[in-house]
Design a protein around this motif. Structure first.
Motif, PDB file in Angstrom:
ATOM      1  N   ARG A 157     -10.068  -1.664   4.340  1.00  0.00           N
ATOM      2  CA  ARG A 157     -10.178  -0.587   3.245  1.00  0.00           C
ATOM      3  C   ARG A 157      -9.145  -0.670   2.430  1.00  0.00           C
ATOM      4  O   ARG A 157      -7.771  -1.281   2.689  1.00  0.00           O
ATOM      5  N   SER A 159      -5.863  -0.116   0.538  1.00  0.00           N
ATOM      6  CA  SER A 159      -4.785   0.844   1.272  1.00  0.00           C
ATOM      7  C   SER A 159      -3.468   0.436   0.759  1.00  0.00           C
ATOM      8  O   SER A 159      -2.521   0.910   0.919  1.00  0.00           O
ATOM      9  N   LEU A 161      -0.976   0.314  -2.103  1.00  0.00           N
ATOM     10  CA  LEU A 161      -0.510   0.880  -3.340  1.00  0.00           C
ATOM     11  C   LEU A 161      -0.145  -0.439  -4.522  1.00  0.00           C
ATOM     12  O   LEU A 161       0.381  -1.203  -4.114  1.00  0.00           O
ATOM     13  N   LEU A 197      -5.291   1.162  -6.000  1.00  0.00           N
ATOM     14  CA  LEU A 197      -5.300   0.687  -4.646  1.00  0.00           C
ATOM     15  C   LEU A 197      -6.025  -0.700  -4.470  1.00  0.00           C
ATOM     16  O   LEU A 197      -7.088  -1.044  -5.084  1.00  0.00           O
ATOM     17  N   VAL A 453      -2.601   9.255  -4.838  1.00  0.00           N
ATOM     18  CA  VAL A 453      -3.421   8.134  -4.597  1.00  0.00           C
ATOM     19  C   VAL A 453      -3.989   7.983  -3.180  1.00  0.00           C
ATOM     20  O   VAL A 453      -5.190   7.951  -3.027  1.00  0.00           O
ATOM     21  N   ARG A 454      -3.092   8.197  -2.348  1.00  0.00           N
ATOM     22  CA  ARG A 454      -3.573   8.137  -0.909  1.00  0.00           C
ATOM     23  C   ARG A 454      -3.803   9.426   0.032  1.00  0.00           C
ATOM     24  O   ARG A 454      -4.616   9.464   0.778  1.00  0.00           O
ATOM     25  N   SER A 455      -3.262  10.636  -0.794  1.00  0.00           N
ATOM     26  CA  SER A 455      -3.277  11.770   0.130  1.00  0.00           C
ATOM     27  C   SER A 455      -3.855  12.899  -0.412  1.00  0.00           C
ATOM     28  O   SER A 455      -4.144  13.921   0.242  1.00  0.00           O
ATOM     29  N   HIS A 486       2.633   6.667  -6.695  1.00  0.00           N
ATOM     30  CA  HIS A 486       1.696   7.676  -5.798  1.00  0.00           C
ATOM     31  C   HIS A 486       0.778   8.727  -6.502  1.00  0.00           C
ATOM     32  O   HIS A 486      -0.358   9.053  -5.967  1.00  0.00           O
TER      33      HIS A 486
END
Ligand SMILES: [Zn+2]
Ligand SMILES: [Zn+2]
Length: 561
Positions: A157, A159, A161, A197, A453-455, A486
């Protein structure tokens, strides 16, 4: 251990192990923060240690400073060793497998000598796990399924950054490029294309003896294990599970291999057969094929035949926009930020602290804003760089901008951003933004869709309608391309939609500290992915031209009553 990247990696490992041990989470976070801080400093570590200045770095306290000194002088860390004691070497990766805890890992290490994911898989496949107390046939089977799932899904996946991936790639390049038979190492793949990502780190090794070079890379001490290897490539896993794919080629094949390993597939398909090209570099190959060169970031959505010569570059950016100071939630003073920007060669900086609605971030009211202006005037006398007085004003729940008109008019720069009430439905959010865009002063739409980006997904709204409103607004406005690693907001597809409407852009750093001025690198990569040209970027202009373009009251004659 004098290599900064290696020390950063050890600090991260300590943080991850503290987390896995489940003890003091605050301490784990402190190490992670310390790793980031060390990564961001520009001064040589040796000098900082010698002059006892490590503790001057925000985020580094006395205990952490001692750890860093220990790593630097002895190459070891007693804390790290005590955390690793009795555990498999790849404990960080193994603990990501569902259904296996620290206690079980310790037992398996003790009784079966399991150190890596490979060891664990083999033991399960060979039915040796069930011989250990607490494991049965059923549990063994379940664990095999978890491993498979991890390898097929989790580990692939995307992940990593962008900022972390680039810095990891840099440190691997430092390490691998000194190996025997290795002439050069460069980053390729999705990281080179500037994707927010990545699933892995892709590197290309150039060597007169690719086979020998790959053999040397496969023995690198950075790898926890080698997943596969052949004459031209190998796949490594780092201790934290990060996958690193390394390809090797001869110098005469470098151009073609750089294109192939950078991708993406759609672009390679459009280029067609590269096997008969003779050039040794990428530019030459594009020329041979009859196309203008396409820089890596633009390849995802490239139109062959279009010239990308004037894509905006990091050097084009002349002013740091969107900077916070200690007046709101920044870590450094206005003077420190201004001097740091000056050192990086900028000709202007915008100080845009939060407005009152962002009280949790120390947002300013009118009274404090005026005092801030006094301070800016004082600092301005001591520095050469031009400091613009700005705000990052909240777009309130009803779409109003969080300052009275008389204040907006007197500011040099207005960034308008959403910081709260993200959960409004699409209709409400669209109306809120439409109203904000129509405010008759020039505003820069800050981190437009608020995604992390991640959350955090982008806010729900009809983006094109909002862009239309901004383009038609009597006050006018620009779109921010936010380089906070981020955020990386706005995404390329919407930046393209804004370009179609001829909206101008600002490549911003959203800096809350001096090192974060470096975010301009990520903002630029994102802009290039969307094909943004230098002429479309307001902060690629001179200080005077920028100030004129973004002056909130510049369209004064058309201001509503
Ligand atoms: Zn913000
Ligand atoms: Zn901000």
């Amino acid at each position: 251990m004098q290599d900064r990247a290696a020390i950063v990696a050890r600090l991260r490992e300590i943080a991850q192990l503290l987390e896995i041990h489940g003890g003091n989470r605050y301490k784990a976070r402190a190490f992670a923060r310390g790793a980031r801080a060390i990564e961001a400093t520009r001064e040589p570590l040796g000098k900082l240690i010698e002059e006892k200045r490590l503790i001057d770095i925000p985020g580094i306290g006395h205990a952490l400073a001692r750890q860093i000194e220990e790593l630097y002088t002895t190459g070891r860390s007693e804390l790290l060793e005590s955390l690793q004691k009795g555990l498999p070497s790849a404990v960080v990766e193994l603990s990501q497998i569902a259904g296996i805890g620290l206690h079980a890992l310790r037992t398996l290490h003790e009784e079966l000598g399991i150190g890596t994911l490979d060891d664990l898989r083999r033991a399960a496949e060979e039915g040796r796990l069930r011989t250990v107390k607490g494991f049965g046939e059923k549990k063994e089977k379940k664990l095999l399924e978890s491993i498979e799932k991890y390898e097929h899904y989790e580990a692939k996946r995307p992940s990593i950054l962008l900022a972390e991936g680039l810095s990891l790639a840099d440190s691997l390049i430092d390490e691998l490029s000194v190996l025997p038979d290795v002439d050069s190492v460069t980053t390729v793949g999705s990281l080179r294309r500037g994707m927010e990502l990545s699933a892995d780190v892709d590197l290309l090794v150039v060597s007169k003896h690719p086979k020998e070079a790959i053999a040397a890379v496969a023995k690198s001490p950075r790898a926890a294990r080698v997943e596969r290897t052949d004459d031209e490539s190998c796949r490594l896993r780092l201790p934290d599970g990060t996958r690193v794919d390394v390809n090797a080629c001869t110098p005469r094949d470098e151009g073609r291999m750089r294109i192939v390993t950078t991708g993406p597939k759609t672009h390679l398909d459009a280029l067609g057969d590269l096997s008969r090209t003779k050039s040794h570099d990428e530019e030459g190959i594009y020329r041979e094929l009859g196309w203008p060169y396409v820089p890596p970031e633009a390849r995802e959505a490239a139109v062959l035949g279009e010239s990308y010569d004037d894509l905006v570059t990091e050097d084009d950016v002349r002013g740091f926009t969107h900077c916070h100071s200690t007046w709101s939630d920044g870590r450094h003073t206005i003077e420190q930020m201004a001097r740091a920007a000056e050192k990086r060669g900028a000709s202007f900086i915008t100080i845009t602290d939060h407005s009152a609605a962002a009280h949790y971030a120390g947002g300013l009211d009118v009274e404090r804003l005026k005092r801030q202006w006094d301070e800016i005037d004082e600092v301005q006398e001591r520095v050469k760089i031009r400091i613009l007085k700005g705000t990052e004003a909240d777009i309130l729940a009803d779409g109003a901008i969080d300052w009275p008109d008389r204040v907006l008019e007197r500011l040099d720069v207005v960034i308008a951003s959403i910081h709260a009430r993200f959960r409004q439905d699409e209709e409400k959010m669209t109306q809120r933004l439409l109203r904000a865009m129509r405010v008759p002063v020039f505003k820069i739409w800050g981190h437009p869709l608020g995604r992390l980006v991640r959350s955090r997904p982008p806010i729900p709204c009809r983006v094109e309608e909002v862009l239309d409103a901004l383009a038609a607004s009597p006050g006018g406005g620009a779109i921010e391309i936010n380089g906070d690693p981020h955020r990386l907001d706005l995404e390329p597809k919407w930046v393209r939609a804004a370009r179609e409407r001829e909206l101008p852009f600002v490549l911003s750093v959203d800096a809350h500290s001096m090192p974060e001025l470096g975010n301009v690198r990520y903002a630029t990569l994102l802009a290039r992915r969307a094909g943004v040209r230098k002429a479309e970027v307001l902060n690629a202009r001179s200080a005077t031209a920028f100030a004129k373009a973004v002056k909130p009251s510049a369209r004064g004659g058309r201001r509503a009553a």
